[in-house]
Design a protein around this motif. Structure first.
Motif, PDB file in Angstrom:
ATOM      1  N   LEU A 175       0.832  -1.203   0.000  1.00  0.00           N
ATOM      2  CA  LEU A 175       0.000   0.000   0.000  1.00  0.00           C
ATOM      3  C   LEU A 175       0.869   1.257   0.000  1.00  0.00           C
ATOM      4  O   LEU A 175       0.636   2.198  -0.779  1.00  0.00           O
ATOM      5  N   GLU A 176       1.886   1.278   0.857  1.00  0.00           N
ATOM      6  CA  GLU A 176       2.761   2.457   0.925  1.00  0.00           C
ATOM      7  C   GLU A 176       3.505   2.650  -0.390  1.00  0.00           C
ATOM      8  O   GLU A 176       3.630   3.775  -0.887  1.00  0.00           O
ATOM      9  N   ALA A 177       3.985   1.553  -0.964  1.00  0.00           N
ATOM     10  CA  ALA A 177       4.705   1.653  -2.240  1.00  0.00           C
ATOM     11  C   ALA A 177       3.772   2.168  -3.335  1.00  0.00           C
ATOM     12  O   ALA A 177       4.152   3.004  -4.160  1.00  0.00           O
ATOM     13  N   ALA A 178       2.535   1.685  -3.325  1.00  0.00           N
ATOM     14  CA  ALA A 178       1.563   2.124  -4.339  1.00  0.00           C
ATOM     15  C   ALA A 178       1.266   3.609  -4.173  1.00  0.00           C
ATOM     16  O   ALA A 178       1.219   4.362  -5.143  1.00  0.00           O
ATOM     17  N   ARG A 179       1.080   4.024  -2.946  1.00  0.00           N
ATOM     18  CA  ARG A 179       0.766   5.441  -2.710  1.00  0.00           C
ATOM     19  C   ARG A 179       1.908   6.343  -3.155  1.00  0.00           C
ATOM     20  O   ARG A 179       1.687   7.418  -3.707  1.00  0.00           O
ATOM     21  N   GLN A 180       3.139   5.879  -2.915  1.00  0.00           N
ATOM     22  CA  GLN A 180       4.287   6.679  -3.356  1.00  0.00           C
ATOM     23  C   GLN A 180       4.296   6.847  -4.871  1.00  0.00           C
ATOM     24  O   GLN A 180       4.786   7.838  -5.401  1.00  0.00           O
ATOM     25  N   ALA A 181       3.743   5.851  -5.579  1.00  0.00           N
ATOM     26  CA  ALA A 181       3.723   5.894  -7.041  1.00  0.00           C
ATOM     27  C   ALA A 181       2.388   6.443  -7.569  1.00  0.00           C
ATOM     28  O   ALA A 181       2.083   6.309  -8.746  1.00  0.00           O
ATOM     29  N   ASN A 182       1.612   7.042  -6.651  1.00  0.00           N
ATOM     30  CA  ASN A 182       0.302   7.598  -7.023  1.00  0.00           C
ATOM     31  C   ASN A 182      -0.654   6.561  -7.606  1.00  0.00           C
ATOM     32  O   ASN A 182      -1.438   6.862  -8.495  1.00  0.00           O
ATOM     33  N   ILE A 183      -0.532   5.345  -7.123  1.00  0.00           N
ATOM     34  CA  ILE A 183      -1.478   4.290  -7.531  1.00  0.00           C
ATOM     35  C   ILE A 183      -2.458   4.118  -6.378  1.00  0.00           C
ATOM     36  O   ILE A 183      -2.039   3.839  -5.241  1.00  0.00           O
ATOM     37  N   LYS A 184      -3.729   4.320  -6.660  1.00  0.00           N
ATOM     38  CA  LYS A 184      -4.710   4.336  -5.584  1.00  0.00           C
ATOM     39  C   LYS A 184      -5.237   2.936  -5.256  1.00  0.00           C
ATOM     40  O   LYS A 184      -5.663   2.206  -6.148  1.00  0.00           O
ATOM     41  N   ILE A 185      -5.175   2.594  -3.996  1.00  0.00           N
ATOM     42  CA  ILE A 185      -5.773   1.353  -3.502  1.00  0.00           C
ATOM     43  C   ILE A 185      -6.748   1.769  -2.400  1.00  0.00           C
ATOM     44  O   ILE A 185      -6.369   2.494  -1.480  1.00  0.00           O
ATOM     45  N   PRO A 186      -8.008   1.344  -2.477  1.00  0.00           N
ATOM     46  CA  PRO A 186      -8.962   1.770  -1.442  1.00  0.00           C
ATOM     47  C   PRO A 186      -8.665   1.151  -0.082  1.00  0.00           C
ATOM     48  O   PRO A 186      -8.165   0.026  -0.004  1.00  0.00           O
ATOM     49  N   THR A 187      -8.931   1.899   0.972  1.00  0.00           N
ATOM     50  CA  THR A 187      -8.737   1.399   2.338  1.00  0.00           C
ATOM     51  C   THR A 187      -9.915   1.838   3.205  1.00  0.00           C
ATOM     52  O   THR A 187     -10.577   2.822   2.892  1.00  0.00           O
ATOM     53  N   LEU A 188     -10.129   1.123   4.280  1.00  0.00           N
ATOM     54  CA  LEU A 188     -11.149   1.557   5.255  1.00  0.00           C
ATOM     55  C   LEU A 188     -10.586   1.531   6.676  1.00  0.00           C
ATOM     56  O   LEU A 188     -10.693   2.493   7.403  1.00  0.00           O
TER      57      LEU A 188
END
Ligand code: FES
Length: 237
Positions: free
Chosen positions: A22-35
């Motif tokens: 998740l952190e790696a995706a966020r750094q690359a501006n790739i959105k993964i939904p979370t709750l």
């Protein structure tokens, strides 16, 4: 800094070892939904909204708790991932009190925003639901278990950050609850009324005490239900 090479949705990335997907995706501006995820506060992999597909893995994995490693090939939008997230969200909604129009968090609700984002128009799994009494005995906080999605952010905030520790999770499966021990009200435990549990709640299960209930009662709207009201995302973990 040690790094590893991974691929997310076909994008080759070199990321710091020890990060989660998740952190790696966020750094690359790739959105993964979370709750349930709340950085440094609640990283427990409870809600399963952040599922991703990893090449070679037997099952979908929760990206918020899965560490990156060399050569990982990750897919965040495959059909199985999208279907799993949708089913998960529908299951959460199936046991969630859907009085969105009268909820103080309407249009500022992470669950509502996610339902909109995943284009959920109806819930296929409506069935038995839990019914809990409203805990409005505290001078400042109202706790409505009927709206709780069991993300446990409030538990982590109360215990690990504020070190008050009066909210906890109990039971299992369909009977799972989050609240005070022995079903006590927040007014009967050493709650400091700091309100930090409210600030991390993604829905309207915890809110500041005001006259909202009295107003809706006076308007005769206590039975006003909507299935899902669409809304733009406002608060993001
Ligand atoms: Fe990952 Fe809830 S955000 S399991």
């Amino acid at each position: 800094m040690a790094t590893v090479n991974i691929t997310i949705d076909g994008k080759k990335l070199q990321v710091e070892q020890g990060l989660t997907i998740l952190e790696a995706a966020r750094q690359a501006n790739i959105k993964i939904p979370t709750l349930c995820f709340l950085k440094d506060i609640n990283e427990i992999g409870a809600c399963r909204m952040c599922l991703v597909e990893i090449k070679g893995a037997r099952a979908l994995q929760a990206s918020c708790v899965y560490p990156v490693s060399e050569g990982l090939e990750i897919y965040t939008q495959s059909s199985s991932v999208r279907e799993a997230r949708k089913v998960t969200l529908e299951l959460i909604l199936s046991n969630h009190e859907k009085k969105c129009l009268t909820c103080v968090r309407s249009r500022n609700c992470e669950l509502q925003a996610l339902a909109d984002e995943l284009n959920i128009k109806e819930i296929r799994f409506e069935g038995e639901t839990n019914k809990y009494k409203l805990d409005d005995f505290s001078p400042s906080i109202v706790r409505d278990q009927n709206k709780c999605i069991l993300c446990r952010r409030c538990v982590s905030m109360c215990k690990n950050v504020q070190t008050v520790n009066v909210i906890s999770a109990a039971e299992r499966g369909f009977k799972s609850t989050v609240g005070c021990a022995f079903d006590l009200s927040l007014a009967e435990v050493p709650c400091t009324n700091c309100g930090q549990c409210i600030s991390v709640c993604p829905v309207g299960a915890l809110r500041e005490k005001d006259d909202t209930d009295k107003v809706w009662e006076a308007l005769g709207n206590s039975e006003l239900h909507v299935v899902v009201q669409t809304a733009p995302a406002v608060r993001v973990a």
